[in-house]
Design a protein around this motif. Structure first.
Motif, PDB file in Angstrom:
ATOM      1  N   LEU A  19       0.831  -1.205   0.000  1.00 29.55           N
ATOM      2  CA  LEU A  19       0.000   0.000   0.000  1.00 29.55           C
ATOM      3  C   LEU A  19       0.866   1.256   0.000  1.00 29.55           C
ATOM      4  CD1 LEU A  19      -2.826  -0.963   2.529  1.00 29.55           C
ATOM      5  CD2 LEU A  19      -3.030  -0.730   0.050  1.00 29.55           C
ATOM      6  N   GLY A  20       1.980   1.213   0.714  1.00 29.53           N
ATOM      7  CA  GLY A  20       2.859   2.375   0.764  1.00 29.53           C
ATOM      8  C   GLY A  20       3.375   2.766  -0.605  1.00 29.53           C
ATOM      9  N   PHE A  21       3.680   1.775  -1.435  1.00 32.28           N
ATOM     10  CA  PHE A  21       4.149   2.069  -2.796  1.00 32.28           C
ATOM     11  C   PHE A  21       3.049   2.765  -3.594  1.00 32.28           C
ATOM     12  CE2 PHE A  21       4.532   0.710  -7.280  1.00 32.28           C
ATOM     13  CZ  PHE A  21       5.758   1.290  -7.578  1.00 32.28           C
ATOM     14  N   TYR A  22       1.835   2.248  -3.490  1.00 34.06           N
ATOM     15  CA  TYR A  22       0.705   2.846  -4.209  1.00 34.06           C
ATOM     16  C   TYR A  22       0.410   4.254  -3.692  1.00 34.06           C
ATOM     17  CZ  TYR A  22      -4.233   3.711  -5.314  1.00 34.06           C
ATOM     18  OH  TYR A  22      -5.416   4.276  -5.707  1.00 34.06           O
TER      19      TYR A  22
ATOM     20  N   SER B  16       2.393   6.302  -2.138  1.00 28.19           N
ATOM     21  CA  SER B  16       3.497   7.212  -2.442  1.00 28.19           C
ATOM     22  C   SER B  16       3.392   7.750  -3.868  1.00 28.19           C
ATOM     23  CB  SER B  16       4.839   6.487  -2.247  1.00 28.19           C
ATOM     24  OG  SER B  16       5.919   7.316  -2.612  1.00 28.19           O
ATOM     25  N   ARG B  17       3.034   6.889  -4.800  1.00 27.05           N
ATOM     26  CA  ARG B  17       2.870   7.337  -6.190  1.00 27.05           C
ATOM     27  C   ARG B  17       1.715   8.322  -6.308  1.00 27.05           C
ATOM     28  NH1 ARG B  17       2.698   2.560 -10.453  1.00 27.05           N
ATOM     29  NH2 ARG B  17       2.504   4.416 -11.778  1.00 27.05           N
ATOM     30  N   ALA B  18       0.621   8.043  -5.589  1.00 25.01           N
ATOM     31  CA  ALA B  18      -0.538   8.944  -5.636  1.00 25.01           C
ATOM     32  C   ALA B  18      -0.179  10.316  -5.075  1.00 25.01           C
ATOM     33  CB  ALA B  18      -1.700   8.333  -4.857  1.00 25.01           C
ATOM     34  N   GLU B  19       0.552  10.343  -3.954  1.00 22.77           N
ATOM     35  CA  GLU B  19       0.941  11.617  -3.344  1.00 22.77           C
ATOM     36  C   GLU B  19       1.894  12.389  -4.239  1.00 22.77           C
ATOM     37  OE1 GLU B  19       3.181  14.566  -1.463  1.00 22.77           O
ATOM     38  OE2 GLU B  19       4.111  12.629  -1.956  1.00 22.77           O
ATOM     39  N   LYS B  20       2.834  11.706  -4.847  1.00 23.08           N
ATOM     40  CA  LYS B  20       3.799  12.379  -5.719  1.00 23.08           C
ATOM     41  C   LYS B  20       3.094  12.987  -6.935  1.00 23.08           C
ATOM     42  CE  LYS B  20       8.111  11.645  -8.252  1.00 23.08           C
ATOM     43  NZ  LYS B  20       9.180  10.649  -8.603  1.00 23.08           N
ATOM     44  N   SER B  21       2.162  12.246  -7.517  1.00 25.03           N
ATOM     45  CA  SER B  21       1.405  12.761  -8.663  1.00 25.03           C
ATOM     46  C   SER B  21       0.586  13.984  -8.265  1.00 25.03           C
ATOM     47  CB  SER B  21       0.493  11.659  -9.219  1.00 25.03           C
ATOM     48  OG  SER B  21      -0.349  12.166 -10.221  1.00 25.03           O
ATOM     49  N   PHE B  22      -0.069  13.924  -7.103  1.00 23.03           N
ATOM     50  CA  PHE B  22      -0.855  15.051  -6.607  1.00 23.03           C
ATOM     51  C   PHE B  22       0.031  16.276  -6.407  1.00 23.03           C
ATOM     52  CE2 PHE B  22      -2.799  17.449  -3.094  1.00 23.03           C
ATOM     53  CZ  PHE B  22      -4.110  17.589  -3.539  1.00 23.03           C
ATOM     54  N   ARG B  23       1.200  16.063  -5.828  1.00 22.45           N
ATOM     55  CA  ARG B  23       2.113  17.176  -5.528  1.00 22.45           C
ATOM     56  C   ARG B  23       2.530  17.912  -6.793  1.00 22.45           C
ATOM     57  NH1 ARG B  23       7.436  15.406  -4.142  1.00 22.45           N
ATOM     58  NH2 ARG B  23       6.317  13.629  -3.227  1.00 22.45           N
TER      59      ARG B  23
ATOM     60  N   ASN C  81     -11.508   7.798  -3.582  1.00 19.52           N
ATOM     61  CA  ASN C  81     -10.314   7.061  -3.214  1.00 19.52           C
ATOM     62  C   ASN C  81      -9.032   7.766  -3.630  1.00 19.52           C
ATOM     63  OD1 ASN C  81     -11.098   4.678  -1.764  1.00 19.52           O
ATOM     64  ND2 ASN C  81     -12.085   3.978  -3.624  1.00 19.52           N
ATOM     65  N   LYS C  82      -9.128   8.657  -4.616  1.00 18.42           N
ATOM     66  CA  LYS C  82      -7.960   9.457  -4.986  1.00 18.42           C
ATOM     67  C   LYS C  82      -7.531  10.324  -3.814  1.00 18.42           C
ATOM     68  CE  LYS C  82      -8.917   9.646  -9.954  1.00 18.42           C
ATOM     69  NZ  LYS C  82      -9.368  10.502 -11.086  1.00 18.42           N
TER      70      LYS C  82
ATOM     71  N   TRP D 251      -3.955  11.313   0.954  1.00 19.37           N
ATOM     72  CA  TRP D 251      -3.905  11.496   2.409  1.00 19.37           C
ATOM     73  C   TRP D 251      -2.991  10.446   3.041  1.00 19.37           C
ATOM     74  CZ3 TRP D 251      -7.212   8.256   5.896  1.00 19.37           C
ATOM     75  CH2 TRP D 251      -6.967   8.544   7.242  1.00 19.37           C
ATOM     76  N   MET D 252      -3.185   9.169   2.683  1.00 22.49           N
ATOM     77  CA  MET D 252      -2.378   8.119   3.269  1.00 22.49           C
ATOM     78  C   MET D 252      -0.912   8.220   2.831  1.00 22.49           C
ATOM     79  SD  MET D 252      -4.120   6.417   5.405  1.00 22.49           S
ATOM     80  CE  MET D 252      -2.993   5.053   5.674  1.00 22.49           C
ATOM     81  N   GLY D 253      -0.682   8.648   1.584  1.00 26.28           N
ATOM     82  CA  GLY D 253       0.694   8.823   1.125  1.00 26.28           C
ATOM     83  C   GLY D 253       1.426   9.869   1.944  1.00 26.28           C
ATOM     84  N   ASP D 254       0.752  10.976   2.232  1.00 17.96           N
ATOM     85  CA  ASP D 254       1.337  12.014   3.073  1.00 17.96           C
ATOM     86  C   ASP D 254       1.521  11.517   4.502  1.00 17.96           C
ATOM     87  OD1 ASP D 254       2.014  14.962   3.544  1.00 17.96           O
ATOM     88  OD2 ASP D 254       0.342  14.706   4.941  1.00 17.96           O
TER      89      ASP D 254
END
Length: 514
Positions: free
Chosen positions: A11-14, A16-23, A119-120, A125-128
């Motif tokens: 889950l952390g890998f997923y 992390s990618r979502a947070e990086k894309s959002f950023r 879920n996006k 949120w979880m990535g951060d």
């Protein structure tokens, strides 16, 4: 069974990618929002309601579509519930119940695209969170279930894990502290007792995420009162008094091997630390009228990080915690905001710092230009993307022309707390036999009745109503059992998601109850 560490790693890998894309998109708010609107309208292109105008621009759509509250969607939703799909949105996965303090139950359609949209926000949120509080990766999590009233249990699911994509469900069901199947228990009492048992057994618990802080306060209180009974039942490998309801549903967890150490605790704080020594984070509402109860949570868990939630309604997510702020969920829905000072409706990229606004949603569930009854303040920006503070509910009370609203009630409660330290809970507007306002508080102070009335009379319309004899003098009631109070004033709400609001309208009130 998949190990918790492997689940967090995947889950952390997923996340992390979502947070990086959002950023990377924070500086392109208008571009992201226009693309989101186009995606939403394309998804709704086959619907009876929106198909003919689905390809138009934001400006043309805003000209053609008026703001619509739930009452204007109600008949369409009821028709869609019978027909299953195609009226407001192409597909419906489930209908989620919600209601306000003064409104009847509402059913909100959840389409597959809508679930993907919310879920996006959850993934970012979880990535951060994985970065800012890495301890949450060291054990199982407890995310509160939707505690549905008995009459709703056959109408919708209580298992919140079903809101996630199927592959995440596989992971989540292997590292949640309490299994989602508890929602199938034949009574709320049995489900509650089983949840307490599972939480008590989880020494490695790393995260607790609830909506209402009072919900977690109730968990903490009941664990302190019932731990000996729970340990006794678990040691015998049974559900004790709840065996009839639970034995065929789910097996009890293991008893605590370190129980002698747990029961030696001298304070609530020490007890909870011994029960969950690895707890890294507690997350709950902490704004508006939740502030007082959030402070109680922080006091109970002095060594645990705390994070307040953003504005996440049943109808959609507006903001979520990110970089120590509450940021717009710009990838989840298209947003407009009504400026409460000017009355103008603005897209998100035209907001300014310190504006007080009402959020308006365009979602893939088919709700377009849907105003939420919430007040928010623009606190700033991360790059171009706005951040917010939740100020309270906009819905008000007007029994005799006094025009009291939730924001005003919140201000009154803040004044009373600041000046008199009475720990106010909320204002009740009592309609019968003759209207009056009742301050509920956790602490009595000298001459509080007079002080409350003086503060209320600083508001013009209230003062006029008092002078005309339309309102009786305000009263004060000290509430001893806060959990019973919330249950009494939240009869239409889903347990665990009861909104702690500054103002409530009630038909009658027994001043003998507390």
């Amino acid at each position: 069974m998949i190990s918790t560490s492997l689940i967090h790693q995947g889950l952390g890998f997923y996340y992390s990618r979502a947070e990086k894309s959002f950023r990377t998109k924070l500086k392109n708010l208008e571009q992201v929002q226009r693309a989101k609107l186009a995606e939403t309208m394309d998804y709704l292109a086959t619907t009876r309601m929106w198909g003919e105008i689905s390809s138009q621009s934001y400006e043309r759509l805003a000209d053609k579509i008026p703001l619509r509250d739930y009452s204007e969607y109600h008949s369409l939703i009821e028709a869609q519930r019978k027909q299953e799909s195609g009226i407001l949105c192409p597909d419906v996965t489930r209908y989620e119940p919600t209601s306000g303090s003064t409104s009847a139950r509402k059913w909100i359609p959840y389409s597959p695209q809508f679930l993907s949209d919310i879920n996006k926000a959850a993934a970012v949120w979880m990535g951060d969170l994985y970065q800012s509080v890495p301890g949450v990766k060291n054990g199982p999590h407890y995310w509160s279930l939707s505690w549905l009233p008995q009459e709703l249990r056959n109408l919708t699911s209580s298992d919140d894990s079903e809101l996630f994509p199927w592959w995440q469900q596989v992971f989540l069901k292997n590292f949640m502290a309490a299994p989602g199947s508890l929602a199938l228990a034949p009574s709320s009492e049995a489900a509650w007792r089983a949840s307490l048992a599972y939480l008590f057994s989880q020494k490695e618990l790393a995260l607790i995420s609830v909506w209402s802080p009072s919900f977690l306060l109730k968990i903490a209180e009941d664990l302190q009162n019932l731990h000996s009974e729970i340990q006794r039942d678990l040691s015998s490998g049974s559900w004790g008094a709840y065996s009839k309801d639970l034995s065929s549903l789910i097996a009890p967890p293991a008893a605590r091997a370190d129980y002698d150490d747990i029961k030696s605790a001298k304070t609530p704080q020490e007890f909870l630390h011994k029960v969950w020594p690895n707890l890294a984070l507690v997350s709950s509402w902490d704004s508006a009228q939740s502030k007082l109860w959030a402070q109680d949570i922080k006091s109970l868990f002095p060594k645990v990080a705390f994070q307040g939630k953003g504005l996440w309604a049943t109808e959609g997510v507006v903001s979520f915690p990110y970089q120590n702020q509450k940021i717009l969920a710009m990838e989840s829905h298209f947003f407009e905001f009504k400026c409460l000072a000017s009355g103008k409706v603005l897209p998100s990229w035209k907001l300014e710092k310190d504006q007080e606004v009402q959020p308006i949603l365009w979602t893939s569930s088919g709700f377009l230009r849907y105003p939420l009854q919430d007040k928010m303040k623009v606190t700033g920006f991360i790059e171009e993307t706005p951040t917010f503070e939740f100020m309270g509910r906009l819905q008000g009370v007007d029994m005799v022309g006094e025009k009291m609203d939730s924001a005003t009630a919140s201000q009154i409660l803040e004044v009373l707390q600041k000046e008199f330290h009475c720990e106010p809970i909320c204002l009740l507007a009592v309609q019968n036999p003759k209207p009056y306002y009742l301050l509920t508080t956790r602490k009595q102070v000298p001459d509080l009745n007079k002080k409350v009335e003086n503060v209320l009379q600083e508001y013009h319309h209230y003062k006029v109503a008092r002078e005309l004899g339309q309102l009786q003098a305000s009263r004060v009631q000290v509430v001893a059992d806060i959990h019973a109070f919330w249950d009494k004033t939240n009869k239409s709400q889903i347990k665990g998601q009861n909104k702690i609001e500054s103002l409530r309208l009630v038909e009658t009130w027994d001043l003998g109850d507390n």
